[in-house]
Design a protein around this motif. Structure first.
Motif, PDB file in Angstrom:
ATOM      1  N   GLN A 108       9.580   2.373   7.233  1.00 34.12           N
ATOM      2  CA  GLN A 108       8.716   3.288   7.975  1.00 34.12           C
ATOM      3  C   GLN A 108       9.091   3.259   9.451  1.00 34.12           C
TER       4      GLN A 108
ATOM      5  N   LEU B 245      -0.857   2.142   7.994  1.00 33.19           N
ATOM      6  CA  LEU B 245       0.210   1.176   7.775  1.00 33.19           C
ATOM      7  C   LEU B 245       0.713   1.337   6.357  1.00 33.19           C
ATOM      8  N   GLU B 246       1.966   1.638   6.198  1.00 38.48           N
ATOM      9  CA  GLU B 246       2.542   1.818   4.873  1.00 38.48           C
ATOM     10  C   GLU B 246       3.284   0.561   4.469  1.00 38.48           C
ATOM     11  N   ALA B 247       3.207   0.217   3.197  1.00 40.00           N
ATOM     12  CA  ALA B 247       3.934  -0.944   2.696  1.00 40.00           C
ATOM     13  C   ALA B 247       5.397  -0.551   2.481  1.00 40.00           C
ATOM     14  N   ASP B 248       6.050  -0.212   3.560  1.00 43.43           N
ATOM     15  CA  ASP B 248       7.425   0.268   3.478  1.00 43.43           C
ATOM     16  C   ASP B 248       8.171  -0.198   4.730  1.00 43.43           C
TER      17      ASP B 248
ATOM     18  N   LEU C 241      -6.621   5.535   3.852  1.00 42.99           N
ATOM     19  CA  LEU C 241      -6.075   6.869   3.624  1.00 42.99           C
ATOM     20  C   LEU C 241      -5.255   6.949   2.345  1.00 42.99           C
ATOM     21  N   ALA C 242      -4.507   5.891   2.042  1.00 47.36           N
ATOM     22  CA  ALA C 242      -3.656   5.923   0.854  1.00 47.36           C
ATOM     23  C   ALA C 242      -4.510   5.905  -0.410  1.00 47.36           C
TER      24      ALA C 242
ATOM     25  N   LEU D 288      -3.333   9.656  10.337  1.00 43.74           N
ATOM     26  CA  LEU D 288      -2.220   9.432   9.404  1.00 43.74           C
ATOM     27  C   LEU D 288      -1.106   8.639  10.083  1.00 43.74           C
TER      28      LEU D 288
ATOM     29  N   SER E 201      -1.472   6.380  12.270  1.00 41.92           N
ATOM     30  CA  SER E 201      -1.873   4.982  12.442  1.00 41.92           C
ATOM     31  C   SER E 201      -1.817   4.202  11.136  1.00 41.92           C
TER      32      SER E 201
END
Lengths: 335, 322
Positions: free
Chosen positions: B262, B256-259, B212-213, B252, B254
């Motif tokens: 989060q 995984l953000e590199a943050d 998604l990103a 969205l 689900s």
């Protein structure tokens, strides 16, 4: 509880003999892992993360490989241990989940039997007890109608379900350490989130330690307490996860973070790509392996490998001659 | 929005494959338009039909029904040479960069292959074109032109695939998971390269991916697919800010953000997509949808606009939380 960490790795080197000369895939890696802790090992392909995992398990081939240093797992030395000594450790002390659940399962054996096998051979259970426990394990890893799925073959299950079976097999011996090598790569985002949540809840439930190996910073951001960033076989930076994300000192760590697209970015945001590609380990120079791709590199970087040095916060180490200035907590802007 | 005719107009595109005596509908009545110079992102879980749709647009998949118009010309009505002529304007790049290159040919010849096939450039002109293309994708033709694909990394092979696709000066480039096999640092290079080439060549892109990103980063508009259908289509930022379809919202959630900050209290989509051999009645997402009612089981929702350019196929679209 003793003061000994569950896993203690010291000056570990794994060197392959190749036609092109010795290739040091794991180069002087040291770290500790406490009980009930999750460590993320992050790196690109060729960074040595998978070889490191296999070396921790004692799984490297016998020929053309030299391992030096020490891996102490729950009081046992893994480096140099015989196969029968390793068998004692596998399953009860340490188990591994691999990336591809299709190839790590036996395609012609019902999945239930594959769990049974561990329980019967390793833990001496009889057939009926093993079957009951296997169904419990399938249930534990979130497989619906576990008793029916016990009789399924791997090809009858989806990728996510197969990975759950692999996790069930790994958990069968109630290991104290679970090494998960890219456990969710190749799975859809929705399934990925489910599997990672499952691993985390199992860790808490069973009091395991977990080593999560991945190339994806998103996988480790919220699910690990500490991170180890690897580049070309060496430790680039390690520390508490939040510090590595926010207070990183090694330019490679920043480059890795900045080159990942983020959902919070506006469309058409220019990505900070790292020029070039990871080096061929058979042909690396004596200095910092990241130097050829690093904007800060000097002659010192090209000639001498930087040692790991402590950053401001406890447990945070980095290997760089020209570290980035520590960021202040609030701004987050590059200096 | 624009008055001019869109570059690509797809109407009611369906693809059905025979499967053990049953019909498997991989793409089911998909309609959309892509304007010239635009990037349309297509996201969805594996098996949602996004790759099959891309192939059906190229008419690599022949069992497609519906119409695909490029510049007002319906590709489905064309056969033989006329189809091949028109298809030069559309090129496709695939996921696995190494297996999409012939291992026994030198890369300069691989890039020249479309030119040779169409005899559109010969002799020194051909060589000059190849050199220019390779240089544009960041490969030194003098140093590397005579090498074979195996001597290159995945990222470099993807650059070569891009050069080959550009040799026909296409108007539409279909990118199917082109960065998913690459490391993040190399992925960023390829995404930046595609953005540069898009501007330089005036390309229109269909960018199919599961990440998604990545999709948000390159797209102007995004189509979300589920079990062969487009469930939501909106401008990229709007889709992420205010997803109207529950599936988009959960997808969205689900991600995984590199943050590390989060929130862990995300709502994760549970279960797995049902089999396309036996899709649920009514709305296909209802079996996993937290908002589903009896109506969703009875009637398939008709796509409708909830805002200008924001189309959703749901009986109970979510409203923007203002």
């Amino acid at each position: 509880m003793s003061d000994q960490p569950l896993l203690s790795v010291r000056n570990l080197n794994t060197t392959f003999a190749t036609p092109a000369g010795p290739l040091r895939a794991v180069d002087d890696v040291s770290f500790d892992l406490d009980a009930n802790e999750t460590l993320g090992i992050v790196g690109e392909s060729g960074s040595g993360k998978t070889v490191l995992a296999r070396t921790l398990m004692g799984l490297q081939p016998r020929q053309n490989v030299a391992v030096t240093g020490s891996v102490r797992l729950a009081g046992h030395e893994v480096v140099g241990a015989s196969t029968s000594q390793l068998r004692e450790l596998w399953s009860s002390e340490v188990a591994m989940v691999f990336q591809d659940p299709m190839t790590s399962l036996n395609p012609v054996m019902r999945v239930g039997r594959q769990i049974d096998e561990v329980l019967r051979v390793r833990h001496g259970m009889d057939r009926a007890a093993a079957r009951t426990r296997a169904i419990e394990l399938l249930d534990l890893v979130g497989i619906p109608s576990a008793a029916q799925r016990y009789r399924a073959y791997p090809f009858e299950l989806s990728g996510g379900m197969r990975q759950r079976v692999v996790i069930a097999i790994a958990l069968a011996g109630q290991p104290r350490l679970l090494i998960a090598d890219e456990p969710t790569t190749g799975l859809d985002v929705t399934i990925q989130a489910q599997i990672l949540d499952l691993l985390d809840s199992l860790r808490a439930q069973m009091g395991m330690s977990v080593i999560m190996i991945t190339h994806d910073l998103g996988v480790v951001a919220t699910r690990t307490s500490r991170l180890l960033v690897m580049y070309a076989g060496r430790m680039a930076e390690t520390g508490p996860t939040g510090d590595v994300f926010r207070q990183h000192r090694m330019p490679y760590t920043r480059a890795l973070l900045e080159s990942s697209p983020k959902l919070s970015n506006a469309p058409h945001t220019r990505l900070a790509a790292i020029p070039g590609q990871p080096p061929n380990l058979a042909r690396v120079g004596p200095g910092c392996h990241f130097a050829p791709r690093c904007g800060y590199a000097t002659d010192q970087c090209r000639n001498d490998a930087p040692p790991l040095e402590p950053a401001d916060r406890p447990g945070h180490l980095f290997a760089c001659w020209h570290p980035l200035a520590p960021l202040s907590e609030t701004t987050g802007a590059p200096s | 929005m624009t008055e001019t005719t869109p570059l690509l107009r797809v109407r009611d595109l369906s693809v059905t494959f025979p499967h053990r005596g049953h019909a498997l509908t991989a793409v089911d009545g998909v309609s959309f338009e892509v304007s010239r110079g635009e990037t349309l992102g297509v996201v969805g879980e594996s098996g949602c039909g996004k790759s099959t749709m891309g192939r059906a647009l190229m008419r690599i998949v022949t069992s497609a029904t519906g119409s695909v118009e490029l510049n007002g010309v319906d590709l489905t009505s064309l056969r033989g040479r006329a189809l091949r002529e028109t298809r030069r304007k559309m090129q496709m790049i695939f996921q696995d960069p190494i297996s999409s290159l012939n291992p026994r040919r030198r890369i300069a010849d691989i890039v020249a292959e479309p030119l040779d096939a169409w005899k559109s450039a010969t002799g020194t002109e051909r060589d000059a074109t190849v050199e220019k293309l390779l240089r544009e994708v960041g490969i030194d033709p003098a140093l590397h032109g005579r090498r074979y694909p195996r001597q290159f990394s995945g990222g470099q092979c993807q650059r070569i695939s891009i050069a080959r696709a550009l040799a026909m000066r296409p108007e539409l480039l279909i990118c199917d998971e082109v960065v998913s096999a690459l490391d993040v640092s190399v992925q960023a290079q390829i995404l930046n390269l595609l953005e540069d080439l898009k501007a330089e060549y005036g390309l229109t892109l269909i960018f199919i991916a599961h990440d998604l990103a990545v999709v948000k980063n390159v797209s102007d508009r995004i189509a979300v697919m589920y079990l062969g259908q487009i469930v939501e289509m909106a401008p990229a930022q709007l889709l992420y800010d205010a997803p109207a379809h529950p599936y988009t919202a959960l997808l969205l959630g689900s991600a995984l953000e590199a943050d590390p900050d989060q929130s862990r209290e995300r709502v994760v989509l549970q279960g797995e997509p049902p089999s396309p051999l036996d899709p649920p009645s009514g709305c296909r997402f209802r079996t996993r949808c937290p908002d589903a009612t009896d109506l969703c089981a009875r009637e398939a929702p008709v796509p409708r606009d909830v805002a200008p350019g924001h189309r959703v196929a749901c009986h109970f679209p979510r409203r923007r939380a203002d």
